[in-house]
Motif scaffolding. Sequence first.
Motif, PDB file in Angstrom:
ATOM      1  N   TRP A 196      -0.035   4.474  -1.273  1.00 48.33           N
ATOM      2  CA  TRP A 196      -0.741   5.723  -0.989  1.00 48.33           C
ATOM      3  C   TRP A 196      -2.006   5.440  -0.189  1.00 48.33           C
ATOM      4  O   TRP A 196      -2.040   5.571   1.010  1.00 48.33           O
ATOM      5  N   HIS A 197      -3.070   5.002  -0.869  1.00 45.29           N
ATOM      6  CA  HIS A 197      -4.297   4.699  -0.147  1.00 45.29           C
ATOM      7  C   HIS A 197      -4.773   3.303  -0.544  1.00 45.29           C
ATOM      8  O   HIS A 197      -4.409   2.776  -1.591  1.00 45.29           O
ATOM      9  N   VAL A 220       0.865  -1.185   0.000  1.00 43.39           N
ATOM     10  CA  VAL A 220       0.000   0.000   0.000  1.00 43.39           C
ATOM     11  C   VAL A 220       0.903   1.236   0.000  1.00 43.39           C
ATOM     12  O   VAL A 220       1.487   1.585   1.030  1.00 43.39           O
ATOM     13  N   THR A 270      -6.989   0.411  -1.931  1.00 38.89           N
ATOM     14  CA  THR A 270      -7.932   0.279  -3.042  1.00 38.89           C
ATOM     15  C   THR A 270      -8.568  -1.106  -3.012  1.00 38.89           C
ATOM     16  O   THR A 270      -8.095  -2.024  -2.333  1.00 38.89           O
TER      17      THR A 270
END
Length: 274
Positions: free
Chosen positions: A187-188, A185, A190
């Motif tokens: 960044w964010h 992961v 999903t």
Amino acid sequence: MLKNQEERLEYLIDELCLESSACKHLEEMRSEPEKLLRSLMNIRTSKPISEKFLKIQDRYLKCAAEEKGIVTLSEIPTIQEFYNSNIEFADRISLWKGDITRLHVDAIVNAANSQMLGCFIPCHKCIDNAIHSAAGIQLRDACHQYMTEKRKEDPTYEEPTGSAVITEGFNLPSKYVIHTVGPIVSWHLTEDLKQDLMHCYESCLKVALENNIKSIAFCCISTGEFHFPSDEAAIIAIKSVQSFLEKDPDKIERIIFNVFKDQDLEIYKGLLCK
């Protein structure tokens, strides 16, 4: 053969220092010989070594495992027994906090990286490093052999996210190690990353079935260095295991969720102990 752990430790360090020019960078660890040995094992690439070394290493690591304390399956209660949980398959699922390399089960799961060779950072705190250090240098050799075969067809091959590969456990109390590459992961979180993590659990359980494994201990895949949120990861892990048990309820007798942090223990307890 050397008679005690101190002599074995000294021999192993001396031999690894002889073959490694990097040893001089680890000299500050001389006052901590166990840490120095682990570091030398961590940085060592796969290459031939003498049978004498392997015999002494194996004896050293097995004695070290006994000193650390081997935990048998009979010592790990199910969540039905320990927490009086009434969720589905509570009699097949366990929650245990501690060092996964102590578990005497059929297989433990290693959170590997796409290079599949273990962690090369001396004494790094990741589970990949811990498992390779406790198993001995044969584990990296086995992983190297697997990757060498794969790279005959594709020199740039990296193990795909969500896959699973089984090797012997060598000097671990567990018979096998199942290596899986979890999602990173960056960044964010999903939906694709969630699916990738689910595939990790599914692949490990599929490999377990294919190898007649009756007990398997899962680490918290991807929640460490790969930054997958612990609460979301636990939900996916439990759902994946329950879905598997619905389809194949009699094939694997015990599935253990192994946690190392108090935070993860509380997360799993909240989800499992209803």
